[in-house]
Each structure stands twice: as C-alpha cells, then as structure tokens.
Design an enzyme around this catalytic site. Structure first.
Site, PDB file in Angstrom:
ATOM      1  N   LYS A 153      19.885  10.105 -44.575  1.00 17.42           N
ATOM      2  CA  LYS A 153      19.356  10.958 -45.704  1.00 17.42           C
ATOM      3  C   LYS A 153      20.422  12.039 -46.002  1.00 17.42           C
ATOM      4  O   LYS A 153      20.653  12.496 -47.030  1.00 17.42           O
ATOM      5  CB  LYS A 153      17.887  11.615 -45.315  1.00 17.42           C
ATOM      6  CG  LYS A 153      17.024  10.583 -45.462  1.00 17.42           C
ATOM      7  CD  LYS A 153      15.518  11.308 -45.423  1.00 17.42           C
ATOM      8  CE  LYS A 153      14.522  10.340 -45.237  1.00 17.42           C
ATOM      9  NZ  LYS A 153      13.234  10.960 -45.220  1.00 17.42           N
ATOM     10  N   ASP A 179      10.416  12.949 -50.813  1.00 22.56           N
ATOM     11  CA  ASP A 179       9.581  13.444 -49.675  1.00 22.56           C
ATOM     12  C   ASP A 179       8.811  14.712 -49.922  1.00 22.56           C
ATOM     13  O   ASP A 179       7.831  14.571 -49.806  1.00 22.56           O
ATOM     14  CB  ASP A 179      10.622  13.527 -48.687  1.00 22.56           C
ATOM     15  CG  ASP A 179      11.007  12.268 -47.986  1.00 22.56           C
ATOM     16  OD1 ASP A 179      10.317  11.264 -48.100  1.00 22.56           O
ATOM     17  OD2 ASP A 179      12.204  12.318 -47.262  1.00 22.56           O
ATOM     18  N   GLY A 227       6.801  21.802 -36.340  1.00 25.83           N
ATOM     19  CA  GLY A 227       7.984  20.732 -36.422  1.00 25.83           C
ATOM     20  C   GLY A 227       8.745  20.901 -37.816  1.00 25.83           C
ATOM     21  O   GLY A 227       8.188  21.328 -39.047  1.00 25.83           O
ATOM     22  N   ALA A 269      11.131  15.452 -41.652  1.00 25.20           N
ATOM     23  CA  ALA A 269       9.908  15.456 -42.435  1.00 25.20           C
ATOM     24  C   ALA A 269       9.523  16.879 -42.550  1.00 25.20           C
ATOM     25  O   ALA A 269       9.181  17.407 -43.664  1.00 25.20           O
ATOM     26  CB  ALA A 269       8.757  14.796 -41.695  1.00 25.20           C
TER      27      ALA A 269
HETATM   28  P1  NAD Z   1      12.237  14.703 -36.284  1.00 24.71           P
HETATM   29  O1  NAD Z   1      12.453  14.095 -34.835  1.00 24.71           O
HETATM   30  O2  NAD Z   1      13.352  14.751 -37.336  1.00 24.71           O
HETATM   31  O3  NAD Z   1      11.527  16.130 -36.156  1.00 24.71           O
HETATM   32  C1  NAD Z   1      10.205  16.328 -35.127  1.00 24.71           C
HETATM   33  C2  NAD Z   1      10.366  17.630 -34.852  1.00 24.71           C
HETATM   34  O4  NAD Z   1       9.088  17.914 -33.860  1.00 24.71           O
HETATM   35  C3  NAD Z   1      11.629  17.980 -33.827  1.00 24.71           C
HETATM   36  O5  NAD Z   1      12.259  19.265 -34.605  1.00 24.71           O
HETATM   37  C4  NAD Z   1      10.887  18.421 -32.624  1.00 24.71           C
HETATM   38  O6  NAD Z   1      11.494  19.263 -31.728  1.00 24.71           O
HETATM   39  C5  NAD Z   1       9.655  18.819 -32.979  1.00 24.71           C
HETATM   40  N1  NAD Z   1       8.661  18.628 -31.984  1.00 24.71           N
HETATM   41  C6  NAD Z   1       8.521  17.462 -31.377  1.00 24.71           C
HETATM   42  N2  NAD Z   1       7.227  17.584 -30.598  1.00 24.71           N
HETATM   43  C7  NAD Z   1       6.847  18.855 -30.628  1.00 24.71           C
HETATM   44  C8  NAD Z   1       5.616  19.700 -29.959  1.00 24.71           C
HETATM   45  N3  NAD Z   1       4.951  19.122 -29.191  1.00 24.71           N
HETATM   46  N4  NAD Z   1       5.735  20.768 -30.542  1.00 24.71           N
HETATM   47  C9  NAD Z   1       6.557  21.567 -31.237  1.00 24.71           C
HETATM   48  N5  NAD Z   1       7.488  20.757 -31.934  1.00 24.71           N
HETATM   49  C10 NAD Z   1       7.499  19.649 -31.548  1.00 24.71           C
HETATM   50  O7  NAD Z   1      11.187  13.581 -36.761  1.00 24.71           O
HETATM   51  P2  NAD Z   1      10.771  13.721 -38.369  1.00 24.71           P
HETATM   52  O8  NAD Z   1      11.385  12.503 -39.193  1.00 24.71           O
HETATM   53  O9  NAD Z   1      10.711  14.998 -39.028  1.00 24.71           O
HETATM   54  O10 NAD Z   1       9.318  13.061 -38.380  1.00 24.71           O
HETATM   55  C11 NAD Z   1       8.134  13.695 -37.593  1.00 24.71           C
HETATM   56  C12 NAD Z   1       7.068  12.667 -37.928  1.00 24.71           C
HETATM   57  O11 NAD Z   1       6.638  12.674 -39.146  1.00 24.71           O
HETATM   58  C13 NAD Z   1       7.077  11.297 -37.217  1.00 24.71           C
HETATM   59  O12 NAD Z   1       5.657  11.228 -36.835  1.00 24.71           O
HETATM   60  C14 NAD Z   1       7.014  10.684 -38.488  1.00 24.71           C
HETATM   61  O13 NAD Z   1       6.388   9.371 -38.480  1.00 24.71           O
HETATM   62  C15 NAD Z   1       6.563  11.415 -39.618  1.00 24.71           C
HETATM   63  N6  NAD Z   1       6.905  11.021 -41.049  1.00 24.71           N
HETATM   64  C16 NAD Z   1       5.855  10.900 -41.870  1.00 24.71           C
HETATM   65  C17 NAD Z   1       6.233  10.651 -43.211  1.00 24.71           C
HETATM   66  C18 NAD Z   1       5.303  10.457 -44.125  1.00 24.71           C
HETATM   67  O14 NAD Z   1       5.517   9.895 -45.444  1.00 24.71           O
HETATM   68  N7  NAD Z   1       3.947  10.612 -44.094  1.00 24.71           N
HETATM   69  C19 NAD Z   1       7.764  10.811 -43.780  1.00 24.71           C
HETATM   70  C20 NAD Z   1       8.482  11.038 -42.627  1.00 24.71           C
HETATM   71  C21 NAD Z   1       8.178  11.199 -41.215  1.00 24.71           C
END
Ligand code: NAD
Length: 300
Positions: free
Chosen positions: A86, A122, A146, A150
C-alpha cells in the site's frame, strides 16, 4: 516458468469484460473478488477480478513496477492494493486523492487514459460501516487499540468523523506514538495522543476502536480486560474473520452497542467499485452477499 508478462494473470479478458485485480501477499481468502464480481453481475455487466498474489508468483514489492506495467498493458481497469504494497505503490502513480495522500497509503488504483490514479477507501469504508452500524454514536473521547496498517486508516476516519480526541495504544509503543504524530500533523495538535494507561483512558471514553489481529483464529482472546467494557462504551471492530469476535460478544454482554469489521470490508469494496466503474454500488446488497459468503466459506 513463462516470463511475468505471459502469466495467466496478465492474459487479456474476454471482450466487453471489465478486468480488475488485487495485488498483495496471502490474499487467497480475500472476499474482494467475489464482492466485485457479484455486484457487477447484479448490475448487468461482465467483470473479471483476478488475484495477483505475490506469494503465488514468488515475488516481493520490488516487482510492483513490472506488475503495474503488465496490468496496464493487459487492459486492467484498475487494481486493489493490499499488504505489503500500500505504501510501495505510491511512487508508481501519477496522482493521488486527498485521502490517499493524507494516509500515505493506497488501496485502489484506477487506470484512466494512460494515467494511474491512487485512492484510499479503507478510511471512507470504515466510516461508512461505522455510521451504518452505530448511528448517532458519541464521538468525544475515543480509544483505539492497534496502530498498524488498518489502525492508521480507521484512526483517520474516527478523527474525520469528529472525535475530539483519539487515545492510541499498541503493544509497540513507537507505532502508537508515530501514528499519533502523523494524525496531529494532519488534524491539528492534541487531537491524538499515544496512551500511557489503558484503564483510565477507557474509563473516560465514549467509544473503543479495535484494530489489532486479536480475535482471529490465529490470535484468540480479547485485546483488553473484559472488565473495562461497559454498556455506555460503543465498540467498533476491524477484525471480520470471525465476524462476531470475542470482543464484540463481550461488549454486547455488557449491553454496549457494537459495529463489526464487516462494515469496513464491504464499504471499502463498495467505494472502490465506484472508483473503478463510475457506477453506484448497492452497498447493502454487497454486505448481504459478504455476510452469506463468510458464514458459508466453502460455498463460494
Ligand atoms: P498490522 O500488523 O499492520 O498492525 C497490527 C498492530 O496491532 C501492530 O502495530 C501490533 O503491534 C498491534 N498489536 C497486535 N496485538 C496487540 C495487542 N494484543 N495489543 C496491542 N497492540 C497489538 O495489521 P493490520 O493490517 O493493521 O491488520 C489488523 C487487523 O485488521 C487484522 O486482523 C486484519 O484482518 C484486520 N483488517 C480488517 C480490515 C477490514 O476491512 N475490516 C481491513 C484491514 C485489516
């Protein structure tokens, strides 16, 4: 192995068929192809949507310039872009929407008269799903857990929707601080802070946004102690597999209003469909198909 340009994903589509694709890694389970194809069929035109999976092709983001060139040459109308491409796609584009520029991330590329336009749906997708599922939600103080890919998009959406202040937590403190700094540069000083302590922040909050992978099959459990949830704290989720996460169940058990992650998944696709086709998507119809597909994954 044939040269990249001669792989199946770059074969021309049947005449009169709009061709779209998704570039990313680990995208076998993506619902985007089915959502776009079904919406086009419902609107009465032919659309083919291909997965251009970096893992399947054995490529990394360094191959993006060739992948975009080949897609454009093959007659693709546009591409969705996901992890890990991205940000890397941005230097390859001719123009960016305001939202894509503000987020520093592109999830939708439209090929238009030889030019490449980058959009980000998004944040707008999260906002649309949020408004639908949590109409009238108080936006004063919001806590977000988080700060990854996302998380950056949903944080932008939450402040755009009028939250007075967003307090961000991440197990990686530098990520939370970095996202807060980016948001403040865009929305003004003090609108976002990296939170020092979750309990007091949630006690003072109107709503909670969850944007970590916790709650997915590979990451079971809650992203915070259930005791912090309460009836007057709305909860918005980004995880959508499963659609009814442990967090949403725990929040509902307290009597709280919730929004599932399917809203963002569907509305980012609906907004991308509008960019690709110039036609108005029937988003509720797309959501219905999406919910049916994820509850019966073997059938689609
Ligand atoms: P990513 O790896 O870029 O970011 C995840 C973040 O969460 C990281 O910064 C990590 O350090 C943090 N993290 C993980 N476990 C944690 C916890 N227990 N406490 C605090 N922080 C924690 O991942 P992403 O691309 O941002 O995706 C995150 C989630 O969002 C995934 O499950 C993905 O499936 C979902 N998502 C959904 C959509 C949608 O359209 N609904 C779109 C994109 C991503």
């Amino acid at each position: 192995m044939p040269p990249l340009a001669e792989r199946d994903v770059f074969a021309p589509a049947a005449p009169g068929t709009m061709l779209l694709g998704l570039i990313g890694s680990g995208i076998a389970g993506s619902r985007s192809p089915a959502m776009h194809v079904a919406e086009a069929a419902a609107q009465g035109f032919a659309l083919e949507y291909r997965r251009i999976d970096l893992d399947v092709l054995g490529l990394g983001v360094e191959a993006l310039p060739q992948l975009l060139d080949h897609a454009q040459a093959a007659g693709y109308r546009g591409l969705n872009i996901t992890y890990p491409a991205k940000q890397a796609v941005i230097p390859l584009l001719d123009a960016l929407s305001d939202e894509a520029r503000a987020l520093g991330a592109v999830n939708t590329v439209v090929f238009e008269a030889g030019r490449r336009m980058g959009h980000n749906t998004d944040a707008s997708g999260f906002a649309a799903g949020f408004r639908l599922q949590l109409p009238g939600a108080a936006m004063g103080q919001v806590v977000q857990i988080g700060a990854g890919g996302a998380g950056a998009a949903v944080a932008h959406a939450v402040l755009s929707m009028g939250a007075a202040q967003l307090t961000i937590f991440d197990m990686d403190d530098t990520r939370a601080a970095g996202l807060a700094a980016n948001l403040n540069a865009h929305f003004g000083p003090g609108r976002a802070v990296a939170g020092p302590a979750l309990g007091p922040a949630i006690a003072a909050a109107h709503g909670l946004v969850h944007a970590t992978p916790m709650g997915m099959a590979k990451h079971p459990g809650l992203p915070l102690p259930a005791a912090l949830l309460r009836a007057d704290l709305w909860v918005a989720e980004v995880v959508y597999v499963p659609i009814d996460t442990a967090l949403l169940q725990a929040a509902r058990a307290q009597g709280a209003r919730v929004a599932d992650g399917g809203g963002m998944a569907v509305y980012q696709a609906a907004d991308a469909f509008r960019h690709f086709t110039g036609r108005e998507p029937d988003a509720p119809r797309m959501r219905q198909g999406f919910l049916a597909a994820i509850s019966h994954p073997g059938l689609t």
